[in-house]
Design a protein around this motif. Structure first.
Motif, PDB file in Angstrom:
ATOM      1  N   VAL A  91      70.748 -43.193  41.877  1.00  0.00           N
ATOM      2  CA  VAL A  91      70.949 -44.377  41.025  1.00  0.00           C
ATOM      3  C   VAL A  91      71.557 -45.511  41.845  1.00  0.00           C
ATOM      4  O   VAL A  91      71.143 -46.677  41.733  1.00  0.00           O
ATOM      5  N   MET A  92      72.515 -45.179  42.705  1.00  0.00           N
ATOM      6  CA  MET A  92      73.139 -46.218  43.533  1.00  0.00           C
ATOM      7  C   MET A  92      72.137 -46.816  44.514  1.00  0.00           C
ATOM      8  O   MET A  92      72.181 -48.019  44.816  1.00  0.00           O
ATOM      9  N   LEU A  93      71.213 -46.004  45.027  1.00  0.00           N
ATOM     10  CA  LEU A  93      70.149 -46.553  45.875  1.00  0.00           C
ATOM     11  C   LEU A  93      69.275 -47.530  45.098  1.00  0.00           C
ATOM     12  O   LEU A  93      68.857 -48.568  45.629  1.00  0.00           O
ATOM     13  N   LEU A  94      68.998 -47.211  43.830  1.00  0.00           N
ATOM     14  CA  LEU A  94      68.205 -48.120  42.998  1.00  0.00           C
ATOM     15  C   LEU A  94      68.982 -49.399  42.696  1.00  0.00           C
ATOM     16  O   LEU A  94      68.391 -50.483  42.577  1.00  0.00           O
ATOM     17  N   VAL A  95      70.288 -49.288  42.592  1.00  0.00           N
ATOM     18  CA  VAL A  95      71.131 -50.486  42.441  1.00  0.00           C
ATOM     19  C   VAL A  95      71.022 -51.336  43.702  1.00  0.00           C
ATOM     20  O   VAL A  95      70.842 -52.563  43.632  1.00  0.00           O
ATOM     21  N   LYS A  96      71.133 -50.696  44.853  1.00  0.00           N
ATOM     22  CA  LYS A  96      71.019 -51.402  46.132  1.00  0.00           C
ATOM     23  C   LYS A  96      69.681 -52.133  46.249  1.00  0.00           C
ATOM     24  O   LYS A  96      69.610 -53.250  46.777  1.00  0.00           O
ATOM     25  N   ALA A  97      68.625 -51.515  45.736  1.00  0.00           N
ATOM     26  CA  ALA A  97      67.291 -52.111  45.809  1.00  0.00           C
ATOM     27  C   ALA A  97      67.056 -53.178  44.743  1.00  0.00           C
ATOM     28  O   ALA A  97      65.979 -53.790  44.724  1.00  0.00           O
ATOM     29  N   GLY A  98      68.025 -53.386  43.879  1.00  0.00           N
ATOM     30  CA  GLY A  98      67.879 -54.384  42.827  1.00  0.00           C
ATOM     31  C   GLY A  98      67.029 -53.931  41.659  1.00  0.00           C
ATOM     32  O   GLY A  98      66.618 -54.753  40.835  1.00  0.00           O
ATOM     33  N   LYS A  99      66.794 -52.627  41.557  1.00  0.00           N
ATOM     34  CA  LYS A  99      65.945 -52.113  40.479  1.00  0.00           C
ATOM     35  C   LYS A  99      66.734 -51.640  39.271  1.00  0.00           C
ATOM     36  O   LYS A  99      66.149 -51.417  38.204  1.00  0.00           O
ATOM     37  N   VAL A 100      68.029 -51.444  39.437  1.00  0.00           N
ATOM     38  CA  VAL A 100      68.894 -50.995  38.345  1.00  0.00           C
ATOM     39  C   VAL A 100      70.172 -51.816  38.380  1.00  0.00           C
ATOM     40  O   VAL A 100      70.722 -52.085  39.458  1.00  0.00           O
ATOM     41  N   ASP A 101      70.643 -52.202  37.209  1.00  0.00           N
ATOM     42  CA  ASP A 101      71.914 -52.904  37.050  1.00  0.00           C
ATOM     43  C   ASP A 101      72.924 -51.912  36.497  1.00  0.00           C
ATOM     44  O   ASP A 101      72.747 -51.383  35.382  1.00  0.00           O
ATOM     45  N   LEU A 102      73.965 -51.630  37.254  1.00  0.00           N
ATOM     46  CA  LEU A 102      74.965 -50.651  36.819  1.00  0.00           C
ATOM     47  C   LEU A 102      75.577 -51.009  35.476  1.00  0.00           C
ATOM     48  O   LEU A 102      75.969 -50.125  34.707  1.00  0.00           O
ATOM     49  N   ASP A 103      75.692 -52.294  35.187  1.00  0.00           N
ATOM     50  CA  ASP A 103      76.389 -52.712  33.974  1.00  0.00           C
ATOM     51  C   ASP A 103      75.444 -53.140  32.857  1.00  0.00           C
ATOM     52  O   ASP A 103      75.868 -53.729  31.861  1.00  0.00           O
ATOM     53  N   ALA A 104      74.170 -52.796  32.995  1.00  0.00           N
ATOM     54  CA  ALA A 104      73.216 -52.969  31.903  1.00  0.00           C
ATOM     55  C   ALA A 104      73.226 -51.718  31.036  1.00  0.00           C
ATOM     56  O   ALA A 104      73.480 -50.613  31.520  1.00  0.00           O
ATOM     57  N   PRO A 105      72.944 -51.849  29.752  1.00  0.00           N
ATOM     58  CA  PRO A 105      72.829 -50.643  28.914  1.00  0.00           C
ATOM     59  C   PRO A 105      71.756 -49.718  29.471  1.00  0.00           C
ATOM     60  O   PRO A 105      70.699 -50.163  29.919  1.00  0.00           O
ATOM     61  N   ILE A 106      72.025 -48.419  29.433  1.00  0.00           N
ATOM     62  CA  ILE A 106      71.028 -47.476  29.939  1.00  0.00           C
ATOM     63  C   ILE A 106      69.760 -47.532  29.102  1.00  0.00           C
ATOM     64  O   ILE A 106      68.667 -47.178  29.576  1.00  0.00           O
TER      65      ILE A 106
END
Length: 356
Positions: A91-106
């Protein structure tokens, strides 16, 4: 000339380094004592361990599995919730890639009855989503259907269908396996690939984890410790069987040996898998849980540590990283329902005088 130490472990197999005979003897004796004390909650019928320091590495085994086969240092076992460190890292790799926002609702990424309360990706990673764990009655119903079809493949949605506890508001810590099933779905939905494929490609292959098996897409490589699980029936090549391995794939499906788990701890928490800033977020906090990471404060003798525990009715495991000592220790017990923290504390008592 063979390299040893933390740098070398990123290049060669953990079992490939030569250790002083007295050091090996001390650590082997510590494992032998765990087996000798198997009647105690801190003992076990069989145990494997792996240690990585800046100066040396060591792996060992003692005892037998549930069917009496002697363990080897490279014997694979189910490591249960240590799986969560892989899911969190992805998940953190996807955050790094800009594909997931940690603070967006799942719910941005996963639509399910359990994602309607507005909890964020970060809250699911940190066990503060408001989604409870499976109840005792949920596990009892699962046991009944698993026993009827132990070789069945379960989908994440089928597993989540057995979570009956009401979802509460986010913000309060509550250890939740369903949260990690949801995070596994997030990874699949964002990448468009099966979870095991993504974890193998992005984490296991770059980290050199040849003996990690993301069940049930992958089977553990031999040697593998055998279980006697009352709901699983005869061995089917998975740990403990395909039904359990698949329904818990994202929260507890990993099978691996102790050297692999220790190597993973070094790769992840010393910044070889993720940028240091993202690792810092995983280990942040003054409570008991970061992001996919258990925080042990100073519970164990060498000092501040973090990592993850894996508990099941078949095997128990514990991965600890001591950043101030550049020390990684993995301990796997070939027996479930044991006090692996106490077992680790006893092992560390033997190990500590060897840390120079």
């Amino acid at each position: 000339m063979r390299l040893c130490g933390l740098v070398a472990i990123l290049l060669v197999a953990v079992t490939g380094c030569t250790n002083a005979p007295d050091r090996a003897a001390v650590l082997q004796a510590a494992l032998d004592k765990i087996v000798a004390d198997q009647a105690l909650e801190s003992g076990a019928r069989g145990v494997t361990a792996s240690v990585i320091t800046d100066q040396w590495t060591w792996s060992g085994a003692a005892g037998k599995d549930a069917v009496g086969t002697p363990l080897q240092p490279t014997t694979a076992m189910g490591v249960a919730s240590i799986t969560k460190t892989f899911v969190a890292a992805e998940v953190m790799l996807l955050v790094k890639a800009g594909k997931v926002d940690l603070d967006a609702p799942i719910s941005t990424y996963v639509k399910n009855k359990l994602t309607a309360n507005g909890a964020t990706v970060r809250q699911h990673l940190s066990m503060t989503s408001g989604v409870p764990d499976y109840l005792g009655d949920d596990y009892a119903r699962l046991d009944t259907v698993i026993k009827a079809a132990p070789t069945k493949h379960w989908t994440p949605e089928q597993a989540l269908g057995y979570a009956t506890a009401p979802v509460g508001p986010p913000g309060t810590f509550n250890y939740s396996n369903p949260s990690y099933v949801l995070l596994g779905l997030l990874i699949e939905n964002v990448t468009g690939q099966p979870l095991a494929t993504v974890l193998r490609r992005d984490l296991a292959a770059p980290a050199g984890l040849q003996h990690a098996a993301f069940q049930d897409a992958e089977k553990p490589q031999p040697p593998a410790a055998q279980d006697i699980n009352p709901v699983c029936g005869p061995p089917d090549g998975y740990l403990p069987c395909r039904a359990i391995a698949s329904l818990s794939a994202a929260n507890a499906g990993l099978a691996a040996d102790a050297p692999t788990i220790a190597r993973w701890g070094a790769q992840l928490y010393f910044g070889h898998v993720l940028p240091p800033g993202l690792v810092a977020q995983m280990i942040a906090g003054d409570g008991r849980y970061g992001l996919g990471t258990m925080l042990f404060s100073r519970q164990f003798p060498p000092g501040l540590s973090y990592g993850h525990r894996g508990e099941s009715s078949d095997h128990n495991s514990l991965l600890l990283v001591f950043p101030d000592r550049h020390l990684v220790v993995a301990l796997l017990l070939a027996e479930g329902n044991k006090r692996v923290d106490d077992t680790m504390a006893n092992f560390l008592t033997a190990l500590q005088p060897l840390l120079t």
